[in-house]
Design a protein around this motif. Structure first.
Motif, short mmCIF file in Angstrom:
data_model
loop_
_atom_site.label_atom_id
_atom_site.label_comp_id
_atom_site.label_asym_id
_atom_site.label_seq_id
_atom_site.Cartn_x
_atom_site.Cartn_y
_atom_site.Cartn_z
N LYS A 168 -13.71 -6.24 0.56
CA LYS A 168 -13.62 -7.27 -0.48
C LYS A 168 -14.73 -8.30 -0.39
O LYS A 168 -15.02 -9.00 -1.35
CB LYS A 168 -12.26 -7.95 -0.43
CG LYS A 168 -11.15 -7.06 -0.95
CD LYS A 168 -10.01 -7.87 -1.50
CE LYS A 168 -8.93 -6.96 -2.05
NZ LYS A 168 -8.22 -6.26 -0.96
N GLY A 219 -6.48 -2.45 -7.82
CA GLY A 219 -7.25 -1.38 -8.47
C GLY A 219 -8.73 -1.67 -8.65
O GLY A 219 -9.45 -0.85 -9.21
N THR A 220 -9.21 -2.83 -8.13
CA THR A 220 -10.64 -3.12 -8.36
C THR A 220 -11.54 -2.09 -7.68
O THR A 220 -12.54 -1.65 -8.25
CB THR A 220 -11.04 -4.54 -7.87
OG1 THR A 220 -10.83 -4.64 -6.46
CG2 THR A 220 -10.25 -5.61 -8.58
C1 LIG Z 1 -7.41 -5.32 -1.23
C2 LIG Z 1 -7.39 -4.16 -0.36
C3 LIG Z 1 -7.15 -2.87 -0.86
C4 LIG Z 1 -6.84 -2.63 -2.32
O1 LIG Z 1 -7.95 -2.94 -3.11
P1 LIG Z 1 -7.82 -3.26 -4.67
O2 LIG Z 1 -9.21 -3.43 -5.12
O3 LIG Z 1 -6.99 -4.51 -4.78
O4 LIG Z 1 -7.12 -2.10 -5.28
C5 LIG Z 1 -7.21 -1.81 0.01
N1 LIG Z 1 -7.48 -1.98 1.31
C6 LIG Z 1 -7.71 -3.19 1.85
C7 LIG Z 1 -8.00 -3.29 3.30
C8 LIG Z 1 -7.67 -4.33 1.03
O5 LIG Z 1 -7.91 -5.52 1.56
#
Ligand SMILES: *Cc1c(COP(=O)(O)O)cnc(C)c1O
Length: 341
Positions: free
Chosen positions: A52, A180-181
């Protein structure tokens, strides 16, 4: 605003100013257990321990100076929070994150360590979201939705640009899904660079809101009972759902126990500490070998922020009590039995 592949290319220029590409490794032991060849994209090696960070950097880079000074308010169970705090620190912006009251203390501490302000309130992520909306309205700070913000989606899409630039022959990419991003970014990149490459989403069966929304073709709210932070969202988000509707090949559900088994396998076969969400892609391959056999699979280990309880459950005590084999020898006329593990 409709997002395109060009937005992800532009985001990549920003991300590359701050972060090197993450490793993409294969492991023979892992392949043997999974029954197919798998490349692991190691987003667990990011400075905040999750993919992220790419979204946070892309958003802060695009934010006008006045908005940076007023700051942002967002809501999160953990990794989006750390990403926003990290990027805000680099860009000299204020950042407030509302986390549900039961959020892991380690995750809250990590946000504060990057200089972010944490507000712990609400029983659920949805309640934290309501509180963030009020804070933003009162303070004039910019409200940042973790799911419906185009810059975040473009930023996290750069994971898939790196995978397909490095290994264009990959024909399936497995992506853990919460809002889902990440999966939506994967769809845009695969659509542009490798139309034959299937993007498959994975969510926990105990929190199936994104999965059910995708299958139904409409935004749904669902019970949110998974203990796997990152995958535990209670509703579908409009922007990623729209992109996934056009580009996702399939969407699988795995149990939290299957995710636990995948975390152990990553630890023993790939010397990787994954948090639950980071192991969900491996869990999908483990649970559906028929679907992946003979294909060139890339799985994103999305994060490594295992909290205290995830460290405690990494070793399965039930397995420990069951020896794989019992052997007997005779020592000085005495019979000795021992167990091997
Ligand atoms: C946020 C997150 C996800 C899911 O990602 P999205 O983009 O919200 O679908 C998966 N794995 C980890 C470790 C995350 O922090």
């Amino acid at each position: 605003m409709e997002l395109t592949f060009a937005d992800i290319q532009a985001a990549h220029d920003v991300v590359r100013r701050h972060l090197p590409p993450t490793p993409l490794w294969s492991y023979p032991l892992l392949d043997r257990e999974l029954g197919t060849s798998v490349l692991v994209k190691h987003e667990n090696t990011q400075p905040v321990g999750a993919f992220k960070v790419r979204g946070g950097l892309t958003l802060l880079d695009a934010l006008p100076e006045a908005d940076r000074a007023r700051g942002t308010v967002t809501w999160s169970t953990g990794n989006h929070a750390q990403s926003m705090a990290y990027a805000s620190h680099l860009y000299g912006a204020r950042c407030t994150v509302v986390m549900p009251a039961n959020a892991s203390p380690g995750r809250a501490a990590a946000v504060e360590a990057w200089g972010g302000r944490v507000v712990l309130t609400g029983a659920t992520l949805e309640e934290a979201c309501r509180h963030a909306e009020r804070l933003a309205a009162d303070s004039g700070a910019r409200l940042v939705s973790p799911g419906d913000t185009p810059e975040l989606l473009a930023g996290v899409g750069t994971v898939y640009l790196e995978i397909l630039q490095q290994r264009p022959e990959v024909d399936v990419i497995v992506v853990p899904v919460g809002s889902g991003t990440g999966a939506a970014g994967a769809c845009l990149v695969a659509g542009a660079l490798a139309p034959g490459c299937a993007v498959i989403g994975v969510q926990s069966a105990a929190s199936p809101a994104a999965h059910d929304s995708w299958r139904a073709g409409e935004l749904l709210a669902r019970p949110n009972r998974s203990t796997v932070a990152g995958l535990a969202t209670g509703r579908g988000y409009a922007l990623p759902q729209r992109v996934m509707r056009a580009g996702l090949a399939d969407f699988l559900l795995v149990t939290d126990d299957e995710i636990g088994a995948a975390r152990r396998l990553l630890a023993t076969a790939a010397h990787t500490l994954a948090e639950g969400a980071g192991a969900a892609g491996i869990a999908a391959v483990l649970s559906r070998p028929d679907l992946f056999a003979g294909r060139s699979v890339a799985v994103v280990c999305t994060g490594g922020n295992a909290d205290r309880s995830e460290l405690d459950t990494l070793v399965d005590r039930r397995e420990e009590d069951e020896p794989l084999a019992t052997a007997g020898i005779s020592v000085g006329g005495q019979s000795v039995t021992f167990r091997t593990f």
